[in-house]
Write a protein that holds these residues in place. Structure first.
Motif, PDB file in Angstrom:
ATOM      1  N   LYS A 192       1.189  -3.487  -6.587  1.00 28.29           N
ATOM      2  CA  LYS A 192       2.162  -3.149  -5.535  1.00 28.29           C
ATOM      3  C   LYS A 192       1.470  -2.777  -4.226  1.00 28.29           C
ATOM      4  O   LYS A 192       2.019  -2.992  -3.146  1.00 28.29           O
ATOM      5  CB  LYS A 192       3.049  -1.980  -5.990  1.00 28.29           C
ATOM      6  N   LYS A 193       0.269  -2.226  -4.319  1.00 30.39           N
ATOM      7  CA  LYS A 193      -0.416  -1.724  -3.125  1.00 30.39           C
ATOM      8  C   LYS A 193      -1.367  -2.739  -2.496  1.00 30.39           C
ATOM      9  O   LYS A 193      -1.805  -2.544  -1.360  1.00 30.39           O
ATOM     10  CB  LYS A 193      -1.188  -0.455  -3.474  1.00 30.39           C
ATOM     11  N   ILE A 194      -1.719  -3.815  -3.221  1.00 31.31           N
ATOM     12  CA  ILE A 194      -2.686  -4.783  -2.678  1.00 31.31           C
ATOM     13  C   ILE A 194      -2.111  -5.431  -1.422  1.00 31.31           C
ATOM     14  O   ILE A 194      -1.009  -5.960  -1.422  1.00 31.31           O
ATOM     15  CB  ILE A 194      -3.040  -5.862  -3.722  1.00 31.31           C
ATOM     16  N   ASN A 195      -2.876  -5.367  -0.346  1.00 32.31           N
ATOM     17  CA  ASN A 195      -2.505  -6.021   0.903  1.00 32.31           C
ATOM     18  C   ASN A 195      -3.144  -7.415   0.885  1.00 32.31           C
ATOM     19  O   ASN A 195      -4.293  -7.594   1.280  1.00 32.31           O
ATOM     20  CB  ASN A 195      -2.988  -5.212   2.101  1.00 32.31           C
ATOM     21  N   LEU A 196      -2.379  -8.392   0.409  1.00 30.84           N
ATOM     22  CA  LEU A 196      -2.949  -9.707   0.146  1.00 30.84           C
ATOM     23  C   LEU A 196      -3.433 -10.402   1.417  1.00 30.84           C
ATOM     24  O   LEU A 196      -4.374 -11.197   1.372  1.00 30.84           O
ATOM     25  CB  LEU A 196      -1.909 -10.586  -0.562  1.00 30.84           C
ATOM     26  N   SER A 197      -2.810 -10.094   2.543  1.00 33.23           N
ATOM     27  CA  SER A 197      -3.215 -10.742   3.792  1.00 33.23           C
ATOM     28  C   SER A 197      -4.664 -10.394   4.168  1.00 33.23           C
ATOM     29  O   SER A 197      -5.308 -11.121   4.913  1.00 33.23           O
ATOM     30  CB  SER A 197      -2.268 -10.339   4.930  1.00 33.23           C
TER      31      SER A 197
END
Length: 462
Positions: A192-197
């Motif tokens: 949920k917290k991973i900032n994929l960008s």
């Protein structure tokens, strides 16, 4: 001498600037471009499904030529990879009624679709739209890391008689092997917290992850305003704005995903709370050293930090220098914007270009040179019109500005007349090189080097 050429519109009808329409007459979305390959889709509905693929070849005359126009048998939710040589697209498609995720291989030239995988997500049906708000209850975020690898997150809601439930999934895709890895066994709190960008492959040797799904200026403005308003009553426990950074040795990452044994905590090297922002911009990697800038919400300062990495992870972390100013873009409390950043060739110096709009007719361009110490050069530019500096290239010595050619009332009363004008100047002596107007604000800019002539930069609207 380097050339800047304003070409006009990217897609058909490829209208020259003198025949520029007042607004968009067609609705094409650019999905991908690299060197001479461009892929787009027509926007036929409001739910952002990809229903067709348009394959273009960029030729020496600096125009696109349509190679294939293919209406998909199975609509896609996102693109997860490309094979540029074979003109093959890989995409994902979610079937809401069956609660399945399909990975498709599409030969765009020959109009062939092949289903590589079908994965069951839930036993219940997925919710596609909220009938009250009209908003999608499905969210997909994809990051194509390079020509071989991509990673994507799915956030979906299931429905049953009495409740709805959200679920997060994380997948990693190997385009060469056409193999997908389901990483959803790791903690859902992490997914949920991973900032994929911000997930990045560092020269194919390491993979960088960052957690904290919040933008730089968003985090800065929320905390800065709260501190100003609440003063001594400010309680950081009221805000969940933690960011972490992870550098995973890539060979070890591939080994661990094959064995279902990922460990993000082991390779975490940076954690920030409310007091600082890790800038998305101003990052560099070379010779197994990763550099980034941290700017502070509670103090008027920033830090340039270097970490030394190896196949064991981060070995050393140190502050290279400190600046007595904040560096942040698009904040409502900080006037400056970051226009460009990088490393000077053959010099152990980094640079950050910052623009500060002093008045509607005057801008200050500051170039920070950061090494063991900090040097700063300021340039002041006065304009006859209300121009905003949007791009500077200090290696090719040009600067591009943009100005609105309409009043605020036109947004509601005359939407066809929302035009912008662009100017290109030499930098830093500000000699006008090119001027174009009549560009509707709905268009985006695409600036890239001519693959057939590296001395020319091409400027398109799409």
């Amino acid at each position: 001498m380097h050339k800047i050429t304003f070409m006009g519109h990217l897609f058909e009808p490829q209208i020259v600037l003198s025949e520029n329409p007042l607004k968009k007459r067609y609705n094409l979305r650019l999905l991908y471009h690299k060197e001479t390959l461009f892929i787009a889709t027509r926007e036929k509905n409001s739910n952002s499904k990809i229903t067709n693929l348009l394959l273009y070849s960029f030729e020496k005359d600096r125009h696109l030529y349509l190679l294939s126009d293919y209406d998909l048998k199975t609509s896609l939710d996102d693109i997860i990879g490309f094979d540029r040589l074979k003109k093959v697209v890989y995409g994902l498609s979610v079937n809401y009624s069956l609660s399945t995720l399909a990975i498709l291989k599409i030969d765009v030239l020959n109009h062939i679709e092949e289903k590589l995988y079908e994965i069951k997500l839930f036993n219940n049906s997925l919710v596609e739209f909220d009938k009250f708000s009209g908003q999608s209850e499905f969210f997909c975020q994809t990051k194509i890391l390079d020509d071989r690898y991509s990673i994507f997150v799915l956030e979906v809601q299931t429905k049953s008689i009495n409740y709805r439930k959200s679920k997060f999934f994380l997948f990693f895709f190997d385009i060469l092997l056409e193999k997908i890895y389901d990483l959803s066994y790791i903690s859902e709190k992490i997914i949920k917290k991973i900032n994929l960008s911000k997930t990045t492959l560092l020269h194919g040797k390491y993979i960088l992850f960052e957690t904290g799904r919040i933008g730089d200026s968003e985090k800065f403005d929320i905390i800065f305003e709260a501190i100003q308003v609440k003063g001594k009553n400010f309680d950081h426990m009221d805000f969940s704005v933690e960011q972490t950074m992870i550098i995973y040795p890539f060979e070890k990452f591939l080994e661990d995903i094959s064995n279902c044994n990922l460990s993000f905590e082991k390779y975490c090297f940076e954690k920030t709370d409310f007091s600082a922002v890790i800038l998305t911009d101003c990052r560099w990697f070379e010779n197994d050293e990763y550099f980034y800038i941290k700017t502070f919400t509670t103090e008027n300062k920033s830090e340039l930090i270097k970490v030394k990495v190896s196949n064991k992870g981060v070995e050393k972390k140190e502050i290279i220098c400190r600046l007595n100013e904040r560096i942040i873009s698009d904040s409502i409390f900080v006037k400056e914007r970051i226009l460009d950043y990088g490393k000077l060739i053959d010099e152990n110096l980094f640079y950050v270009i910052i623009v500060n709009k002093i008045s509607p007719y005057c801008a200050k361009i500051s170039i920070l040179y950061i090494g063991k110490c900090v040097d700063k050069k300021d340039y002041y530019f006065e304009f006859k019109e209300k121009e905003n500096v949007i791009k500077i290239n200090i290696f090719e010595n040009y600067m591009i500005t943009c100005k609105m050619c309409f009043e605020e009332k036109d947004i509601y009363t005359n939407p066809d007349n929302l035009h912008l004008a662009y100017k290109c100047y030499s930098f830093p002596d500000k000699q006008l090189i090119y001027f174009v107007d009549g560009i509707h604000m709905l268009y985006k800019e695409l600036i890239f080097k001519n693959p057939f002539d590296k001395t020319e930069t091409l400027f398109y609207f799409y």
